[in-house]
Enzyme design. Structure first.
Site, short mmCIF file in Angstrom:
data_model
loop_
_atom_site.label_atom_id
_atom_site.label_comp_id
_atom_site.label_asym_id
_atom_site.label_seq_id
_atom_site.Cartn_x
_atom_site.Cartn_y
_atom_site.Cartn_z
N ARG A 1 -7.57 -0.49 0.91
CA ARG A 1 -8.10 -1.72 0.31
C ARG A 1 -8.53 -1.48 -1.14
O ARG A 1 -8.52 -2.42 -1.95
CB ARG A 1 -9.24 -2.28 1.18
CG ARG A 1 -10.43 -1.40 1.33
CD ARG A 1 -11.31 -1.76 2.54
NE ARG A 1 -10.77 -1.20 3.79
CZ ARG A 1 -11.34 -1.35 4.99
NH1 ARG A 1 -12.46 -2.06 5.12
NH2 ARG A 1 -10.80 -0.80 6.06
N LYS B 1 0.86 -1.18 0.00
CA LYS B 1 0.00 0.00 0.00
C LYS B 1 0.89 1.23 0.00
O LYS B 1 1.73 1.40 0.88
CB LYS B 1 -0.90 -0.01 1.24
CG LYS B 1 -1.66 1.30 1.47
CD LYS B 1 -2.57 1.24 2.71
CE LYS B 1 -3.17 2.63 3.03
NZ LYS B 1 -4.02 2.61 4.25
N LYS C 1 -10.14 12.90 8.03
CA LYS C 1 -9.69 12.59 9.39
C LYS C 1 -9.64 13.85 10.24
O LYS C 1 -9.61 14.96 9.70
CB LYS C 1 -8.26 12.00 9.33
CG LYS C 1 -8.15 10.62 8.73
CD LYS C 1 -6.69 10.20 8.66
CE LYS C 1 -6.52 8.83 8.00
NZ LYS C 1 -7.13 7.71 8.72
N ASP D 1 1.78 6.41 5.43
CA ASP D 1 0.79 5.44 4.97
C ASP D 1 1.24 4.71 3.69
O ASP D 1 0.48 3.97 3.08
CB ASP D 1 -0.55 6.16 4.73
CG ASP D 1 -1.75 5.25 4.95
OD1 ASP D 1 -1.60 4.20 5.59
OD2 ASP D 1 -2.84 5.59 4.45
N ASP E 1 -12.08 7.04 3.60
CA ASP E 1 -10.87 6.82 4.41
C ASP E 1 -10.46 5.35 4.43
O ASP E 1 -9.39 5.00 4.92
CB ASP E 1 -11.13 7.33 5.84
CG ASP E 1 -9.83 7.54 6.62
OD1 ASP E 1 -8.75 7.46 6.00
OD2 ASP E 1 -9.92 7.79 7.84
N ASP F 1 -2.47 10.23 3.66
CA ASP F 1 -3.87 9.84 3.81
C ASP F 1 -4.62 10.86 4.67
O ASP F 1 -4.55 10.82 5.90
CB ASP F 1 -3.95 8.44 4.46
CG ASP F 1 -5.39 7.96 4.63
OD1 ASP F 1 -6.31 8.58 4.04
OD2 ASP F 1 -5.59 6.95 5.34
N1 BES Z 1 -4.14 4.57 6.91
C1 BES Z 1 -5.26 4.30 7.72
C2 BES Z 1 -4.97 3.31 8.83
C3 BES Z 1 -3.95 3.72 9.87
C4 BES Z 1 -4.37 4.21 11.09
C5 BES Z 1 -2.60 3.55 9.65
C6 BES Z 1 -3.44 4.55 12.05
C7 BES Z 1 -1.67 3.91 10.62
C8 BES Z 1 -2.09 4.40 11.82
C9 BES Z 1 -6.38 3.73 6.87
O1 BES Z 1 -6.44 4.16 5.57
C10 BES Z 1 -7.67 4.15 7.50
O2 BES Z 1 -7.92 5.32 7.53
N2 BES Z 1 -8.43 3.18 7.98
C11 BES Z 1 -9.67 3.45 8.60
C12 BES Z 1 -10.68 2.45 8.07
C13 BES Z 1 -12.10 2.78 8.41
C14 BES Z 1 -12.56 4.04 7.73
C15 BES Z 1 -12.96 1.60 8.00
C16 BES Z 1 -9.51 3.30 10.10
O3 BES Z 1 -8.70 2.46 10.54
O4 BES Z 1 -10.12 4.06 10.84
ZN ZN Z 2 -4.65 4.78 4.77
MN MN Z 3 -7.52 5.96 5.33
#
Ligand code: BES
Ligand code: ZN
Ligand code: MN
Length: 515
Positions: A364, A278, A290, A301, A360, A283
């Site tokens: 995936r 990835k 966020k 990220d 967010d 992000d």
């Molecule tokens: N890049 C983030 C996940 C992440 C969080 C990486 C903290 C490193 C530290 C990912 O893209 C994300 O935002 N995931 C969301 C998914 C949700 C919207 C289903 C999450 O984990 O909140």
């Molecule tokens: Zn991410």
């Molecule tokens: Mn994200």
């Protein structure tokens, strides 16, 4: 860093800033070198042990000035814990702590004496000291305007001659130096690759755009004679890569799909391994934006992409007998006038449609296309590496990486590789029942599965796109960075799981040659 191998009958008699010797917690028997140092220092080491100041515990580093009693200015006693528990990981950690401490004292050159205890051979130990030492000294300094030179410039491995070779492989004494030199250069290659991954992750997003990432990959490919392909936006459009294009829609930076291949077994194209990463260079969350607190951490990220690109560099240098392809799906995730919106439907490379419930959950989406591309290429074992979910950090902290699979055999290899490198990996379940949460009313699947088991539903989403290809997903959202210096880890990026991926390629190659 200059690394040198020296053969000496009496390592403590060397003229240098510091000589590292080791000690166990539970063993009163000193190693020969520790014994020699103790005698030369009028029992300073035994006295510190009797007074309880040296315990030999893991992570303990004691610096003793020799005050003219030895040509070396300092003897550094490094604790290794209980003798029966000795492992490469303990040596890596000890080396990281010791070298970082010595740099802090302004030491410029260090001699380290090798150990070979129990199951740990001198070759393994040499590699561990190089890896641990170099990674423990790692610093990200390129954006300071003042020069911040690394003062510790020379690491010398001092080994006693083959009359008392300890435990080495069956080869004769003539190969002794050769074996250790090989271990040292192996350690160097692996530490360098890990440091490159750390640099990429620590690099701010204005310096590490998808284009920069692609340029870095092209440079690595040209340095090591690897095939490289960069897919640009029009290529992605032609291939129907709606996932990465959807994520990239809100960004002014063009997305890049980066493909690098190493041919270690060109006569057997099926002997292959795909490493997918990835590569979200920043992000923001997109329209599902966020919060401001801690958002800066999202420059990291792209740690999965950094890991696969760095790993293939080391693989190209170590030349295992297997074909390896790294695929990094790189884009920013930005809110913008043209950004994708919650509720949008995308069509991914293989034709499957996705409802974007939350912009967010972008990792995936880009990986869906990377998986489609990998399968189309004929990659028949796939590892994807991604900072995919905050939920994995809640579950496992920053101690271990979460693993998910559709193939226990492949996972067993990954776990074995993780054990040998000290990068901890723990499996989470993939019961079919979890798939329910990804059901969409308007498309084949949706990109979020609700609050429950967030890391598992993310993995179940990816499983839709790996289909029947043996696949392991590694969620490194917790382990790709750490918040304090410890052993060979330094605050910031860890470089996880570069060393595991290198070890996996080697292991699969070795298995193949056995067969
Ligand atoms: N890049 C983030 C996940 C992440 C969080 C990486 C903290 C490193 C530290 C990912 O893209 C994300 O935002 N995931 C969301 C998914 C949700 C919207 C289903 C999450 O984990 O909140
Ligand atoms: Zn991410
Ligand atoms: Mn994200």
């Amino acid at each position: 860093m200059e690394i040198e191998l020296a053969i000496s009958k009496d390592p403590v008699q060397i003229e240098t800033d510091a000589v590292i010797v080791d000690i166990f917690e539970d063993s009163i028997d000193f190693t020969d070198t520790t014994m020699a140092a103790d005698i030369a220092l009028s029992n300073a080491i035994s006295t510190l042990i009797n007074d309880g100041e040296i315990k030999g515990k893991r992570d303990e580093v004691t610096v003793i000035h020799t005050l003219g009693k030895l040509p070396a200015r300092r003897i550094v006693v490094v604790g290794l814990g209980k003798q029966k528990d000795i492992s490469a990981e303990i040596v890596r950690r000890a080396a990281g702590n010791a070298f970082r401490k010595l740099r802090g004292l302004g030491v410029k050159s260090v001699h380290t004496t090798l150990l070979a205890v129990g199951d740990l051979g001198i070759e393994e130990s040499a590699q561990a000291i190089v890896e641990g030492g170099l990674l423990g000294l790692y610093k990200f300094t390129r954006h300071f305007s003042k020069d911040t030179q690394n003062t510790l410039k020379k690491m010398t491995f001092t080994v006693t001659p083959p009359e008392s070779p300890g435990k080495i492989s069956d080869q004769g004494n003539n190969d002794y130096e050769n074996l250790i030199s090989k271990s040292i250069s192996r350690g160097q290659i692996i530490a360098d690759a890990t440091s490159i991954a750390r640099d990429m992750v620590n690099e701010p997003s204005n310096f590490m755009t998808p284009t920069h990432l692609a340029d870095a990959a092209v440079q690595i490919a040209s340095d090591h004679n690897l095939e490289v392909t960069i897919l640009d936006k029009p290529d992605m459009e032609n291939m129907g890569m709606g996932g990465i294009l959807g994520v990239a829609a809100g960004s002014a930076e063009p997305p890049k799909m980066i493909i690098i291949s190493y041919q270690g077994d060109p006569d057997n194209p099926d002997n292959n391994l795909g490493l997918l990463g990835k590569g979200i260079t920043f992000d923001t969350g997109g329209i599902s934006i966020k919060g401001a607190a801690g958002m800066g951490a999202m420059k990291g990220d792209m740690a999965g992409a950094a890991a696969v690109i760095s790993a293939i560099k080391a693989i190209a240098q170590l030349r295992p007998n297997i074909n390896v392809t790294a695929i990094a799906a790189a884009t920013e995730n930005m809110p913008g006038g043209s950004a994708q919106k919650p509720g949008d439907v995308l069509q991914t490379m293989g034709g499957k449609t996705v409802e974007v419930e939350n912009t967010d959950a972008e990792g995936r989406l880009v990986l869906a296309d990377a998986l489609g591309y990998a399968r189309q290429m004929g990659l028949n074992k796939i590892i994807d590496v991604a900072t995919l979910t905050g939920a994995i950090e809640v579950a496992l902290g920053d101690i271990c990486t979460g693993a998910f699979t559709n193939n226990q055999l492949l996972l067993a290899s990954v776990r074995q590789a993780g054990e040998s490198t000290g990068e901890k990996i723990w499996e989470l379940p993939m019961f079919d029942e979890y798939k329910q949460q990804n059901k969409s009313q308007v498309a084949d699947v949706k990109n979020t599965g609700g609050r429950k088991a967030g890391s598992i539903t993310a993995a179940q989403f990816l499983a839709e796109f790996s289909e029947d290809t043996p696949w392991v997903h590694l969620d490194i959202a917790g382990t790709s960075t750490c918040d304090r210096d410890q052993g060979y880890l330094v605050r910031g990026a860890t470089g996880v799981p570069v060393r595991t991926l290198i070890s996996l390629a080697q292991q699969l190659a070795d298995k193949n040659s056995d067969a």
